[in-house]
Write a protein that holds these residues in place. Structure first.
Motif, mmCIF file in Angstrom:
data_model
loop_
_atom_site.group_PDB
_atom_site.id
_atom_site.type_symbol
_atom_site.label_atom_id
_atom_site.label_comp_id
_atom_site.label_asym_id
_atom_site.label_seq_id
_atom_site.Cartn_x
_atom_site.Cartn_y
_atom_site.Cartn_z
ATOM 1 N N ALA A 167 0.751 -1.218 0.078
ATOM 2 C CA ALA A 167 0.017 -0.051 0.031
ATOM 3 C C ALA A 167 0.845 1.223 -0.081
ATOM 4 C CB ALA A 167 -0.934 0.007 1.248
ATOM 5 N N TYR A 168 0.775 1.993 -0.931
ATOM 6 C CA TYR A 168 1.615 3.183 -1.032
ATOM 7 C C TYR A 168 0.856 4.529 -1.466
ATOM 8 C CZ TYR A 168 4.531 -0.807 -2.854
ATOM 9 O OH TYR A 168 5.315 -1.913 -2.954
ATOM 10 N N VAL A 169 1.455 5.512 -0.963
ATOM 11 C CA VAL A 169 1.181 7.010 -1.382
ATOM 12 C C VAL A 169 2.306 7.465 -2.365
ATOM 13 C CG1 VAL A 169 0.452 9.254 -0.932
ATOM 14 C CG2 VAL A 169 -0.341 7.364 0.593
ATOM 15 N N PHE A 170 2.035 7.662 -3.483
ATOM 16 C CA PHE A 170 3.255 8.147 -4.618
ATOM 17 C C PHE A 170 2.898 9.546 -4.576
ATOM 18 C CE2 PHE A 170 3.749 3.541 -5.572
ATOM 19 C CZ PHE A 170 4.938 3.587 -5.448
ATOM 20 N N PRO A 171 4.176 10.434 -4.783
ATOM 21 C CA PRO A 171 3.928 11.808 -5.212
ATOM 22 C C PRO A 171 3.484 11.836 -6.647
ATOM 23 C CG PRO A 171 6.168 11.229 -5.092
ATOM 24 C CD PRO A 171 5.474 10.122 -4.685
ATOM 25 N N GLU A 181 13.711 -1.019 -14.626
ATOM 26 C CA GLU A 181 14.466 -2.348 -15.157
ATOM 27 C C GLU A 181 13.806 -3.469 -14.955
ATOM 28 O OE1 GLU A 181 17.492 -2.082 -16.919
ATOM 29 O OE2 GLU A 181 17.058 0.021 -17.257
ATOM 30 N N THR A 182 14.008 -4.748 -15.527
ATOM 31 C CA THR A 182 13.482 -5.802 -15.169
ATOM 32 C C THR A 182 14.227 -6.264 -13.826
ATOM 33 O OG1 THR A 182 12.720 -6.476 -17.433
ATOM 34 C CG2 THR A 182 12.854 -8.318 -15.911
ATOM 35 N N SER A 183 13.627 -6.755 -12.861
ATOM 36 C CA SER A 183 14.344 -7.130 -11.566
ATOM 37 C C SER A 183 15.093 -8.563 -11.777
ATOM 38 C CB SER A 183 13.565 -7.137 -10.432
ATOM 39 O OG SER A 183 12.400 -8.406 -10.715
ATOM 40 N N GLU A 184 15.781 -9.023 -10.771
ATOM 41 C CA GLU A 184 16.099 -10.522 -11.074
ATOM 42 C C GLU A 184 15.347 -11.396 -10.995
ATOM 43 O OE1 GLU A 184 18.588 -11.094 -7.374
ATOM 44 O OE2 GLU A 184 20.314 -9.357 -7.822
ATOM 45 N N ARG A 185 13.903 -11.249 -10.470
ATOM 46 C CA ARG A 185 13.095 -12.439 -10.481
ATOM 47 C C ARG A 185 12.249 -12.215 -11.832
ATOM 48 N NH1 ARG A 185 8.384 -11.481 -5.836
ATOM 49 N NH2 ARG A 185 7.960 -9.485 -6.305
ATOM 50 N N GLY A 186 12.719 -11.219 -12.541
ATOM 51 C CA GLY A 186 12.068 -10.922 -14.100
ATOM 52 C C GLY A 186 10.639 -10.379 -14.191
ATOM 53 N N GLU A 187 10.618 -9.429 -13.121
ATOM 54 C CA GLU A 187 9.419 -8.576 -13.055
ATOM 55 C C GLU A 187 9.722 -7.262 -12.975
ATOM 56 O OE1 GLU A 187 6.588 -9.671 -10.176
ATOM 57 O OE2 GLU A 187 6.519 -11.748 -10.948
ATOM 58 N N LEU A 188 8.723 -6.372 -13.563
ATOM 59 C CA LEU A 188 8.914 -4.925 -13.289
ATOM 60 C C LEU A 188 8.183 -4.652 -11.925
ATOM 61 C CD1 LEU A 188 7.965 -4.203 -16.894
ATOM 62 C CD2 LEU A 188 10.162 -3.989 -15.955
ATOM 63 N N GLU A 189 9.062 -3.965 -11.250
ATOM 64 C CA GLU A 189 8.430 -3.969 -9.697
ATOM 65 C C GLU A 189 8.200 -2.771 -9.257
ATOM 66 O OE1 GLU A 189 8.927 -7.017 -7.680
ATOM 67 O OE2 GLU A 189 10.498 -8.405 -8.585
ATOM 68 N N LEU A 190 7.165 -2.544 -8.511
ATOM 69 C CA LEU A 190 6.837 -1.330 -8.026
ATOM 70 C C LEU A 190 7.627 -0.819 -6.681
ATOM 71 C CD1 LEU A 190 4.650 0.784 -8.555
ATOM 72 C CD2 LEU A 190 3.198 -0.349 -6.953
ATOM 73 N N THR A 191 8.247 -1.876 -6.231
ATOM 74 C CA THR A 191 9.242 -1.343 -5.036
ATOM 75 C C THR A 191 10.658 -0.800 -5.842
ATOM 76 O OG1 THR A 191 10.024 -3.717 -5.427
ATOM 77 C CG2 THR A 191 8.722 -3.346 -3.383
ATOM 78 N N ASP A 192 10.783 -0.789 -7.071
ATOM 79 C CA ASP A 192 11.999 -0.268 -7.422
ATOM 80 C C ASP A 192 11.497 1.272 -7.874
ATOM 81 O OD1 ASP A 192 13.732 -2.170 -7.647
ATOM 82 O OD2 ASP A 192 13.119 -2.928 -9.525
ATOM 83 N N VAL A 193 10.267 1.585 -7.879
ATOM 84 C CA VAL A 193 9.576 2.836 -8.351
ATOM 85 C C VAL A 193 9.908 3.757 -6.850
ATOM 86 C CG1 VAL A 193 7.723 4.416 -8.858
ATOM 87 C CG2 VAL A 193 8.228 2.010 -9.945
ATOM 88 N N LEU A 194 9.430 2.679 -6.011
ATOM 89 C CA LEU A 194 9.325 3.339 -4.428
ATOM 90 C C LEU A 194 10.878 3.771 -4.194
ATOM 91 C CD1 LEU A 194 7.999 3.644 -1.790
ATOM 92 C CD2 LEU A 194 8.770 1.612 -0.953
ATOM 93 N N GLU A 195 11.801 2.920 -4.411
ATOM 94 C CA GLU A 195 13.429 3.083 -4.105
ATOM 95 C C GLU A 195 13.460 4.557 -4.665
ATOM 96 O OE1 GLU A 195 15.235 -0.544 -2.409
ATOM 97 O OE2 GLU A 195 16.279 0.405 -4.453
ATOM 98 N N VAL A 197 11.808 6.944 -5.625
ATOM 99 C CA VAL A 197 11.275 8.054 -4.948
ATOM 100 C C VAL A 197 11.657 8.327 -3.719
ATOM 101 C CG1 VAL A 197 9.063 8.829 -3.646
ATOM 102 C CG2 VAL A 197 8.750 7.514 -5.696
ATOM 103 N N CYS A 198 12.129 7.366 -2.929
ATOM 104 C CA CYS A 198 13.138 7.524 -1.626
ATOM 105 C C CYS A 198 14.439 8.112 -1.854
ATOM 106 C CB CYS A 198 13.594 6.109 -1.239
ATOM 107 S SG CYS A 198 12.247 5.049 -0.292
ATOM 108 N N ASN A 199 14.812 8.112 -3.135
ATOM 109 C CA ASN A 199 16.349 8.862 -3.585
ATOM 110 C C ASN A 199 15.837 10.424 -3.721
ATOM 111 O OD1 ASN A 199 17.819 6.495 -3.261
ATOM 112 N ND2 ASN A 199 17.421 5.883 -5.590
ATOM 113 N N ARG A 200 14.825 10.776 -4.026
ATOM 114 C CA ARG A 200 14.220 11.947 -4.402
ATOM 115 C C ARG A 200 13.928 12.680 -3.121
ATOM 116 N NH1 ARG A 200 10.752 12.746 -9.833
ATOM 117 N NH2 ARG A 200 12.218 12.017 -11.227
ATOM 118 N N GLU A 201 13.127 11.957 -2.274
ATOM 119 C CA GLU A 201 12.430 12.607 -0.983
ATOM 120 C C GLU A 201 11.901 11.646 -0.019
ATOM 121 O OE1 GLU A 201 8.245 14.091 -1.935
ATOM 122 O OE2 GLU A 201 8.861 13.242 -4.011
ATOM 123 N N SER A 202 11.716 12.287 1.152
ATOM 124 C CA SER A 202 11.526 11.522 2.218
ATOM 125 C C SER A 202 10.101 10.637 2.401
ATOM 126 C CB SER A 202 11.368 12.385 3.657
ATOM 127 O OG SER A 202 11.101 11.913 4.775
#
Ligand code: TTP
Length: 403
Positions: A167-171, A181-195, A197-202
């Motif tokens: 469950a996320y609130v995205f800006p 990019e495709t992850s190690e398990r071969g999927e396009l993952e929302l957790t990479d989007v979250l990361e 976002v974490c690099n840009r803001e709190s």
């Protein structure tokens, strides 16, 4: 807040129950799993719903139409289930340039925590578990448990026991970050989007008091148990004067409770379902529309999907019966091992521990048992499968499995 709800997955771990219907449409406590999540999203402040559909998408569209709880509901189609980031990307052209919430359509979130999530800025719902290695584990800023810096999938040495609830609130500008990019398990993952976002803001970790990811068949029973905890008695159907109803019980209009029936709630009897005569229904049970429990049948902690019939002299405990399943007279389900160990079940070809001391059987749509069939604890009977009269089934009968 505009809310994207992910409901495109095939639900392979939930087979055979998902042979013909998508996992978010499986019924629990009176409605499809997804509907419980949409209800809670609207209550928390969703002012627009975008449901991402894919596998068996018409079932979702036909059920919900274009509004839910007074809120506009639109659909985005994800043609191939390439991952959660790809699913949100499928909804991108429907998003306005504002922050947005993303929820999993097959997860249950407690209402109060979801309300808190909706009132936060960039945020992710967290949940404390004893076995974080089985999940996406949140990485936290040093000395600040409320600030997330990233997510590690199934780490061998987790650095916290706070996991990602999906469950996320995205800006608003996270839309630019959806092409990952495709992850190690071969999927396009929302957790990479979250990361990103974490690099840009709190990003804040919002702790959830309760959360349930419904991925495997016994988790459908867990969802039903949770949702029926808050059931309030409502008796709109036809109930014989000598039926004995205790605890919270819903009997919907069009349902029939016959003579000599005893019900110990929480039990939900949906429209068109018939119970009895002389049947015993125990919590936490959901009898879906047009299901039938007949003479001298005991049902405990189970889900009978639409049109399922257990007609005579049977016992069904801790089980899920798919649509139009028919149990012959005298069919008995075992739901406890003699050694008291957790019952195992087949998930994608592997026998896995369910962690449940009590678990009966999982039966796919349209399966039928012959009279006096005995079904062992943890057996799966696939969609359309049958048993012979008098058969003892102590292993899966399941031809519709695809890896
Ligand atoms: P999962 O439960 O990981 O995937 P699934 O629903 O396909 O089930 P299984 O692994 O048993 O095959 O998905 C998490 C959530 O994301 C769930 O709500 C479904 C959704 N989802 C999509 O909408 N599109 C996708 O491509 C994927 C992988 C998941």
């Amino acid at each position: 807040m505009q809310t994207v709800v992910l409901a495109a997955g095939e639900g392979t771990r939930m087979r055979p129950l998902t042979a013909a219907q998508p996992k978010p449409m499986l019924p629990v406590a009176g409605k499809p799993l997804l509907e419980h999540t949409l209800d809670r999203a609207v209550e928390a402040g969703a002012n627009r719903l975008i449901v991402v559909v894919g596998y068996e998408s018409d079932r979702v569209r036909d059920h919900f139409g274009s509004q839910h709880g007074g809120v506009d509901l639109e659909y985005a189609v994800q043609e191939q289930q390439r991952g959660t980031a790809d699913a949100v990307n499928a909804a991108a052209e429907l998003l306005t340039n504002d922050p947005f919430v993303v929820l999993n359509g097959d997860a249950l979130y407690d209402q109060a925590s979801l309300n808190t999530l909706y009132s936060n800025g960039p945020a992710v719902g967290s949940y404390r578990v004893d076995n974080p290695s089985a999940y996406g584990v949140l990485q936290l800023a040093e000395g600040d448990d409320s600030r997330v810096t990233g997510v590690v999938e199934k780490p061998a040495n987790p650095e916290s026991n706070l996991i990602n609830t999906g469950a996320y609130v995205f800006p608003a500008d996270a839309e630019e970050l959806l092409s990952v990019e495709t992850s190690e398990r071969g999927e396009l993952e929302l957790t990479d989007v979250l990361e990103a976002v974490c690099n840009r803001e709190s990003v804040t970790a919002v702790p959830f008091d309760r959360w349930l990811d419904v991925g495997r068949p016994w988790e459908l029973l867990a969802a039903n148990e949770w949702l029926l905890e808050s059931l309030s008695t409502r008796l709109d159907g036809e109930i014989h004067e000598n039926a004995d109803l205790n605890g919270p019980v819903v009997v919907e209009e069009g349902a029939t409770i016959r003579s000599g029936v005893s019900i110990d709630g929480p039990v939900y009897v949906d429209s068109g379902a018939t119970v009895g005569p002389n049947a015993y229904i125990r919590g936490s049970t959901y009898l879906a529309p047009d299901s039938k429990v007949g003479h001298s049948v005991e049902v405990k902690n189970s889900i009978l999907m639409a049109g399922a019939t257990v007609g005579h002299l049977s016992y069904v405990g801790d089980s899920v019966l798919g649509q139009r399943v028919n149990f012959g007279a005298g069919t008995k389900v075992a739901n406890l091992r003699h050694d008291g160990q957790p019952v195992k079940l087949t998930v994608k070809g592997d026998r896995v521990s369910t962690g449940r001391r009590k678990l009966g059987v999982i039966v796919g749509d349209d399966a039928k048992t012959g009279i006096n069939t005995s079904l062992n604890a943890g057996v799966v009977l696939g969609a359309g499968m049958t048993t012979e009269p008098g058969e003892v089934l102590d292993r899966d009968r399941w031809e519709d499995f695809k890896s």
